[in-house]
Design an enzyme around this catalytic site. Structure first.
Site, PDB file in Angstrom:
ATOM      1  N   ARG A   1      -4.811  -4.242  -5.104  1.00  8.76           N
ATOM      2  CA  ARG A   1      -5.895  -4.956  -4.324  1.00  8.76           C
ATOM      3  C   ARG A   1      -7.206  -4.404  -4.645  1.00  8.76           C
ATOM      4  NH1 ARG A   1      -9.311  -7.589  -2.436  1.00  8.76           N
ATOM      5  NH2 ARG A   1      -8.963  -9.147  -0.369  1.00  8.76           N
TER       6      ARG A   1
ATOM      7  N   GLU B   1      -8.261 -18.022  -1.014  1.00  7.43           N
ATOM      8  CA  GLU B   1      -6.731 -18.076  -1.270  1.00  7.43           C
ATOM      9  C   GLU B   1      -6.172 -19.181  -2.213  1.00  7.43           C
ATOM     10  OE1 GLU B   1      -4.760 -15.943  -0.013  1.00  7.43           O
ATOM     11  OE2 GLU B   1      -5.801 -15.373   1.943  1.00  7.43           O
TER      12      GLU B   1
ATOM     13  N   ARG C   1      -0.127  -1.767  -0.609  1.00  5.28           N
ATOM     14  CA  ARG C   1      -0.661  -1.877  -2.251  1.00  5.28           C
ATOM     15  C   ARG C   1      -1.602  -0.806  -2.500  1.00  5.28           C
ATOM     16  NH1 ARG C   1      -2.893  -7.771  -0.663  1.00  5.28           N
ATOM     17  NH2 ARG C   1      -3.849  -6.657   0.812  1.00  5.28           N
TER      18      ARG C   1
END
Length: 285
Positions: A102, A110, A153
């Site tokens: 990320r 999104e 992440r």
């Protein structure tokens, strides 16, 4: 006769004094020897600084240095981008396995949310832009204060060909700042790039024509008229809280928590200041 006795008495007295003197001298010597011996014993029993504490500090410093060196070496390595998840998230080959990365400090609309209603045309444009630039390429990862988020992440600044891609998304207008301390190493650079993109009406900050990616991304066949309209949030740059009288960058995490009833929007920073609002200490708009 009296003289003889007197001499014997004197002789006896001298002998007695001599013996007493010898005994006293012996006692003093023994006492001094005892004191010296006791001091020596105390010195022997006292802890000896062998450098263990210094060695411990040195070992800790060496371990810290090794950890920093390991992170630096890790960040200087190259990783292949296996696929692009969306505009701000990629999957790389990291340590022999696939890892999601990320990008720190930015957020794109999104495009792959489980709730389809949250996916936007702008998100797909940003995703396609990232895919055209990174998928199948080799990148470097730079970490900040935290290496992973709560989802596991990797959190990183993604570099390709000497350019940070996080910054590229901001400068092209396909991402906005998303500030989450303590990972704020480049926050000032990010804010400057976002403002510049907004002033130049780049990407989602511009009109419909500017919202579409370059022709190399869309294949050159789509026209500007088919591009989606920019998101409504691009109409303002700052959001104030009429209750606390503080204002934030529109994408600051604290701005999103302001009650709709208390939200006041501003197009320019000076407008907020002139209205009596003070800058947020987190995003520092």
């Amino acid at each position: 006769m009296y003289l003889v006795k007197n001499r014997r008495l004197k002789s006896f007295t001298l002998v007695a004094l001599l013996i007493f003197s010898m005994l006293f001298s012996g006692c003093s010597a023994n006492q001094e020897q005892y004191v010296v011996s006791e001091e020596s014993q105390q010195q022997d029993e006292s802890p000896i600084d062998t450098g263990d504490a210094a060695a411990g500090d040195s070992n800790q410093a060496a371990q810290d240095s090794a950890q920093v060196g390991q992170n630096s070496a890790l960040a200087s390595q190259s990783y292949k981008v296996l696929r692009v998840v969306d505009g701000d998230t990629i999957v790389v080959s990291f340590g022999g396995k696939s890892e999601k990365v990320r990008m720190i400090g930015i957020n794109t609309p999104e495009s792959v949310h489980a709730d389809e209603s949250k996916n936007t045309p702008e998100g797909k444009i940003a995703s396609e832009f990232t895919k055209s630039k990174l998928e199948g390429k080799t990148v470097q990862l730079e970490f900040d204060a935290e290496e992973r988020d709560k989802y596991g992440r990797l959190l990183a600044y993604v570099w390709i060909d000497g350019v940070m891609f996080n910054k590229t998304l901001l400068s092209e207008g396909y991402a906005k700042i998303a500030t989450f301390p303590p990972n704020v190493k480049y926050v000032d650079d990010f804010k400057a790039l976002e403002r510049q993109a907004r002033e130049l009406k780049k990407g989602f900050w511009g009109d419909s024509a500017a919202s579409s990616p370059p022709s190399s991304v869309s294949g050159g066949s789509s026209s500007a008229s088919n591009a989606p309209t920019p998101p409504a949030q691009a109409a303002y740059a700052f959001m104030g809280n009429s209750n606390s009288m503080k204002f934030h960058d529109a994408d600051c995490e604290w701005a999103q928590k302001i009650s709709p009833a208390n939200r006041v929007t501003f197009s320019h920073r000076q407008d907020a200041i002139n209205s009596g609002y003070v800058p947020c200490k987190v995003c520092n708009p």
